[in-house]
Design an enzyme around this catalytic site. Structure first.
Site, PDB file in Angstrom:
ATOM      1  N   ASP A   1       4.305   2.245  -4.306  1.00 56.32           N
ATOM      2  CA  ASP A   1       3.335   2.727  -5.289  1.00 56.32           C
ATOM      3  C   ASP A   1       3.307   1.765  -6.475  1.00 56.32           C
ATOM      4  O   ASP A   1       4.328   1.534  -7.131  1.00 56.32           O
ATOM      5  CB  ASP A   1       3.774   4.133  -5.727  1.00 56.32           C
ATOM      6  CG  ASP A   1       2.802   4.781  -6.689  1.00 56.32           C
ATOM      7  OD1 ASP A   1       1.923   4.088  -7.246  1.00 56.32           O
ATOM      8  OD2 ASP A   1       2.933   6.002  -6.891  1.00 56.32           O
TER       9      ASP A   1
ATOM     10  N   LYS B   1     -12.273   1.637 -14.680  1.00 56.61           N
ATOM     11  CA  LYS B   1     -12.474   0.209 -14.414  1.00 56.61           C
ATOM     12  C   LYS B   1     -12.805  -0.538 -15.709  1.00 56.61           C
ATOM     13  O   LYS B   1     -12.403  -1.699 -15.881  1.00 56.61           O
ATOM     14  CB  LYS B   1     -13.608   0.029 -13.403  1.00 56.61           C
ATOM     15  CG  LYS B   1     -13.271   0.527 -11.997  1.00 56.61           C
ATOM     16  CD  LYS B   1     -12.303  -0.404 -11.283  1.00 56.61           C
ATOM     17  CE  LYS B   1     -12.217  -0.128  -9.798  1.00 56.61           C
ATOM     18  NZ  LYS B   1     -11.379  -1.086  -9.080  1.00 56.61           N
TER      19      LYS B   1
ATOM     20  N   ASN C   1      -3.610   6.187 -12.676  1.00 56.65           N
ATOM     21  CA  ASN C   1      -3.274   5.351 -11.514  1.00 56.65           C
ATOM     22  C   ASN C   1      -3.862   3.947 -11.670  1.00 56.65           C
ATOM     23  O   ASN C   1      -3.176   2.937 -11.460  1.00 56.65           O
ATOM     24  CB  ASN C   1      -3.822   5.991 -10.238  1.00 56.65           C
ATOM     25  CG  ASN C   1      -3.468   5.183  -8.998  1.00 56.65           C
ATOM     26  OD1 ASN C   1      -2.348   5.224  -8.523  1.00 56.65           O
ATOM     27  ND2 ASN C   1      -4.439   4.413  -8.480  1.00 56.65           N
TER      28      ASN C   1
ATOM     29  N   THR D   1     -16.346  -3.067 -10.958  1.00 54.69           N
ATOM     30  CA  THR D   1     -17.552  -2.548 -10.300  1.00 54.69           C
ATOM     31  C   THR D   1     -18.770  -2.774 -11.181  1.00 54.69           C
ATOM     32  O   THR D   1     -18.668  -2.708 -12.415  1.00 54.69           O
ATOM     33  CB  THR D   1     -17.409  -1.036  -9.997  1.00 54.69           C
ATOM     34  OG1 THR D   1     -18.711  -0.464  -9.821  1.00 54.69           O
ATOM     35  CG2 THR D   1     -16.720  -0.298 -11.136  1.00 54.69           C
TER      36      THR D   1
ATOM     37  N   THR E   1     -29.627  11.008   3.143  1.00 56.10           N
ATOM     38  CA  THR E   1     -29.705  11.845   1.941  1.00 56.10           C
ATOM     39  C   THR E   1     -29.558  11.078   0.631  1.00 56.10           C
ATOM     40  O   THR E   1     -28.482  11.062   0.033  1.00 56.10           O
ATOM     41  CB  THR E   1     -28.606  12.927   1.993  1.00 56.10           C
ATOM     42  OG1 THR E   1     -27.334  12.259   2.169  1.00 56.10           O
ATOM     43  CG2 THR E   1     -28.825  13.887   3.138  1.00 56.10           C
TER      44      THR E   1
ATOM     45  N   VAL F   1     -20.659  -2.126  -1.391  1.00 54.48           N
ATOM     46  CA  VAL F   1     -20.424  -2.887  -0.164  1.00 54.48           C
ATOM     47  C   VAL F   1     -20.805  -2.040   1.046  1.00 54.48           C
ATOM     48  O   VAL F   1     -20.598  -0.832   1.059  1.00 54.48           O
ATOM     49  CB  VAL F   1     -18.941  -3.311  -0.076  1.00 54.48           C
ATOM     50  CG1 VAL F   1     -18.684  -4.099   1.208  1.00 54.48           C
ATOM     51  CG2 VAL F   1     -18.563  -4.149  -1.286  1.00 54.48           C
TER      52      VAL F   1
ATOM     53  N   ARG G   1     -24.861  14.112  -9.476  1.00 54.58           N
ATOM     54  CA  ARG G   1     -24.388  13.257 -10.561  1.00 54.58           C
ATOM     55  C   ARG G   1     -25.236  13.412 -11.817  1.00 54.58           C
ATOM     56  O   ARG G   1     -26.364  13.890 -11.747  1.00 54.58           O
ATOM     57  CB  ARG G   1     -24.431  11.779 -10.131  1.00 54.58           C
ATOM     58  CG  ARG G   1     -23.632  11.516  -8.875  1.00 54.58           C
ATOM     59  CD  ARG G   1     -23.526  10.033  -8.573  1.00 54.58           C
ATOM     60  NE  ARG G   1     -22.672   9.836  -7.407  1.00 54.58           N
ATOM     61  CZ  ARG G   1     -21.938   8.759  -7.175  1.00 54.58           C
ATOM     62  NH1 ARG G   1     -21.983   7.740  -8.010  1.00 54.58           N
ATOM     63  NH2 ARG G   1     -21.171   8.670  -6.112  1.00 54.58           N
TER      64      ARG G   1
ATOM     65  N   ASP H   1       0.848  -1.190   0.000  1.00 55.60           N
ATOM     66  CA  ASP H   1       0.000   0.000   0.000  1.00 55.60           C
ATOM     67  C   ASP H   1       0.886   1.243   0.000  1.00 55.60           C
ATOM     68  O   ASP H   1       1.995   1.220   0.525  1.00 55.60           O
ATOM     69  CB  ASP H   1      -0.925   0.022   1.222  1.00 55.60           C
ATOM     70  CG  ASP H   1      -2.268   0.651   0.891  1.00 55.60           C
ATOM     71  OD1 ASP H   1      -3.279  -0.073   0.871  1.00 55.60           O
ATOM     72  OD2 ASP H   1      -2.291   1.869   0.614  1.00 55.60           O
TER      73      ASP H   1
ATOM     74  N   TYR I   1     -13.945   7.564 -13.064  1.00 51.42           N
ATOM     75  CA  TYR I   1     -13.528   6.404 -12.274  1.00 51.42           C
ATOM     76  C   TYR I   1     -14.115   5.110 -12.844  1.00 51.42           C
ATOM     77  O   TYR I   1     -13.407   4.127 -13.062  1.00 51.42           O
ATOM     78  CB  TYR I   1     -13.962   6.564 -10.810  1.00 51.42           C
ATOM     79  CG  TYR I   1     -14.164   5.246 -10.110  1.00 51.42           C
ATOM     80  CD1 TYR I   1     -13.074   4.450  -9.785  1.00 51.42           C
ATOM     81  CD2 TYR I   1     -15.444   4.767  -9.838  1.00 51.42           C
ATOM     82  CE1 TYR I   1     -13.266   3.212  -9.179  1.00 51.42           C
ATOM     83  CE2 TYR I   1     -15.634   3.540  -9.231  1.00 51.42           C
ATOM     84  CZ  TYR I   1     -14.541   2.767  -8.908  1.00 51.42           C
ATOM     85  OH  TYR I   1     -14.726   1.538  -8.330  1.00 51.42           O
TER      86      TYR I   1
ATOM     87  N   ALA J   1     -23.350   4.388  -0.274  1.00 52.32           N
ATOM     88  CA  ALA J   1     -24.718   4.678   0.172  1.00 52.32           C
ATOM     89  C   ALA J   1     -25.047   4.205   1.596  1.00 52.32           C
ATOM     90  O   ALA J   1     -25.303   5.024   2.474  1.00 52.32           O
ATOM     91  CB  ALA J   1     -25.714   4.096  -0.824  1.00 52.32           C
TER      92      ALA J   1
ATOM     93  N   GLN K   1     -18.275  -5.737  -8.740  1.00 48.78           N
ATOM     94  CA  GLN K   1     -18.824  -5.760  -7.396  1.00 48.78           C
ATOM     95  C   GLN K   1     -19.881  -4.672  -7.213  1.00 48.78           C
ATOM     96  O   GLN K   1     -19.739  -3.560  -7.707  1.00 48.78           O
ATOM     97  CB  GLN K   1     -17.716  -5.576  -6.364  1.00 48.78           C
ATOM     98  CG  GLN K   1     -18.229  -5.698  -4.933  1.00 48.78           C
ATOM     99  CD  GLN K   1     -17.113  -5.882  -3.912  1.00 48.78           C
ATOM    100  OE1 GLN K   1     -16.908  -6.964  -3.394  1.00 48.78           O
ATOM    101  NE2 GLN K   1     -16.409  -4.828  -3.655  1.00 48.78           N
TER     102      GLN K   1
END
Lengths: 400, 400
Positions: free
Chosen positions: B74, B185, B118, B144, B253, B211, B326, B31, B181, B238, B208
């Site tokens: 890294d 993926k 990245n 995702t 919210t 979670v 969004r 990490d 993002y 969420a 996925q």
């Protein structure tokens, strides 16, 4: 119209700047000269003796009566891109500023990373500069027919109607690229599609076939106006390489079975098509895809065409297949659509033989330059990861 | 089995290291602590008081009886990744080392570029290290469900059978991601699919769902073993955010209409699923896709579930929709498959209420930490590019 051409020092960029200047457009360009360096790294150079950008700019002004506004700089630097947009405020951006080589992307991990990040980041910077500074401008992005790969079905122009478990949708056609470079173009296409949806940008994503040709009419008569022409295994493309091989008496070298089919178009048709896209911009928020090529040919068929054209000029050449350095289908179904540009008025040249004759005559002048680097006519980047000049597929005696 | 977990300091990474160690696996992790820094940049921190990696490693050894081999570094540095692979020679790589935030990628051009480069480069380096050093290892890559977006049809697991103009094919299902993002993926998925074809790598690409959960059973009793839990508008998700809001008396919210549907799963199910993938590796050359979630819920329905669970603990909370920061559909068809993991033996928890109760009890202990950063419970990154805390959608009196 104010047209910004990132990658203006390249094969298509330098040609397009002239083609559009001859039609009265105001041209600006940027380049980092990476292409010259990359081809140098592959121990090659342009078959045509291209001059420095300073000399190019002088010749440009003499011929077209106005300056080409030029910035030397790297599109992966945001401040550079932002400053260019603030100064020039383009109405159209024709993005030719990516690394265009599949083999170069397959050299090793560093090249794979460089090609994908260079191509993704440069496109990001252009999109964000458009959003911030020229939101009504039209982005013409050079993709490649190679994004689709060779699926066993017809290839539409970007999108297709599909039915799945009783529900219908109009969806992006799944891509099946065949190198890290080709995937970088898919990633870019996906990002641009999203930017159009997100910000209302206008974009034309050009899935271009393999371009061939040494010149467009505008270049006639002044060697300083010639565009580059690569013949090495990484930056050279099929017909251009066959012609360079022919003029120095080197075998013409298809890969493997040589039954690979691709869409091809002459350089002059590429200019015609890009100009049509420019003259008929996408709507605000529209992301449209043009498959840009003249005709589909098999690679060995093209080698035969080059052989025949060379023979008419008194040049004997043989065709010898190489062991295929790539991972690709060598015999496959291939039927891509290419209607959108025809609908806009594209008139294909449909005279490959005439084009080949011009190319062979041009390249004969520079055969010493090609011969000086003849080793690079045999590819040395293998898709599986090792690096060595590939062998001929058959013993010449056995295959005769 | 020797399992390498890039991103071992993260929400899933730290949990998975323990879950697998408890099952006897030999764990190594890497990490760069970027996640801690990124969350700090968003002026937030973990609701759970996570300790330093040094302390985590001590606790890990005490509880699981063996070292977690750890490297700080890294993944975008090739030499680092290569040296880890040479030293540890993993049999399985569970790649949790990407930047996981959609809003963070939407902050500005620099964040968009950082998140995509990245994520792409880290995955490239892992794939090349596998090819060079551990070609038989199995890559489990965290994707995702957001890669698919919300198409108006069923969502298969990665691939679907399609017919186009009379020809049939088994093709990647077209992706429709909704942030830079999420597109990163997709780019990663495309690159991995190609690596499997090119080099014969084995890969499981995990689409996925969202979670939720503060803990897995292994963590019980030692605060040093707790994983992080984010609640800010960028790195929080969420249900976790709703629970953090509930315990400090902040409105829950949802965004906009709140009818967005997503697949969700508890942290303990995520561990169960990743372990099943690990225990049943892909074949050499196989690129397989698992849709990994327990059940599909509407976002406002979940807010109501959190509200009800909180009420049982004597916590009153109201639900107030925010203006949606969004660009997304707020009411849509959503029916994704998720059969592959069930076929491998996945047993969904199917007790959201019990999980919510544990979460609310855990988070009540840390409500001071949440309250100290309560501003970040309202998102401030807007998809259109400006940056300010979003407003409530309706006047509370008018909507009552």
């Amino acid at each position: 119209m104010r047209v910004f051409i990132p990658g203006v020092d390249g094969y298509l960029g330098w040609s397009l700047a002239q083609h559009l200047a001859a039609r009265g457009h105001e041209i600006a360009g940027a380049d980092s000269f990476f292409r010259r360096k990359w081809v140098g790294e592959m121990e090659s150079w342009s078959a045509t003796p291209i001059v420095s950008m300073d000399e190019r700019l002088k010749a440009f002004k003499e011929h077209y009566g106005r300056e080409l506004v030029f910035w030397e700089g790297d599109l992966t630097e945001w401040d550079f891109v932002e400053s260019v947009f603030k100064e020039f405020r383009p109405e159209t951006v024709v993005h030719l500023g990516e690394c265009p080589s599949a083999p170069f992307s397959m050299v090793d991990v560093h090249h794979a990373v460089m090609v994908q990040t260079n191509n993704i980041v440069s496109t990001f910077h252009l999109m964000f500069a458009m959003k911030d500074i020229t939101p009504d401008a039209h982005l013409i992005k050079l993709g490649t027919m190679g994004e689709y790969g060779t699926p066993d079905m017809d290839i539409p122009e970007g999108f297709f109607d599909v039915e799945f478990r009783g529900r219908k949708g109009h969806m992006p056609f799944p891509r099946g690229a065949g190198s890290w470079y080709h995937w970088s173009k898919v990633h870019g296409s996906n990002n641009i599609m999203f930017a159009c949806k997100l910000w209302g940008l206008r974009a034309t994503d050009v899935m271009q076939g393999v371009v061939f040709g040494t010149r467009i009419d505008e270049m006639a008569g002044d060697e300083r106006l010639l565009t580059r022409l690569d013949f090495d295994g990484s930056f050279g493309t099929a017909i251009n390489r066959f012609c360079c091989q022919a003029v120095i008496g080197h075998p013409l070298t298809p890969f493997g079975k040589g039954l690979q089919k691709r869409g091809f178009l002459p350089l002059r048709d590429s200019m015609q098509c890009l100009t049509l896209a420019l003259d008929h911009p996408a709507e605000a928020g529209e992301y449209r895809v043009f498959n840009q090529f003249e005709e589909v040919y098999g690679v060995t068929d093209l080698a035969h065409k080059v052989q025949a054209a060379a023979e008419k000029l008194g040049i004997e050449s043989e065709i010898r297949a190489l062991v295929n350095p790539r991972v690709e289908l060598e015999d496959h179904y291939y039927n891509p659509d290419h209607q959108h540009l025809l609908d806009l008025g594209y008139r294909p040249s449909h005279d490959v033989d005439a084009e080949l004759r011009i190319m062979l005559e041009d390249l004969t002048k520079y055969c010493d330059r090609i011969d000086a680097k003849r080793d690079v006519l045999i590819p040395d980047v293998k898709w599986k990861g090792d690096r060595e000049r590939v062998a001929y597929l058959h013993d010449p005696v056995a295959s005769a």
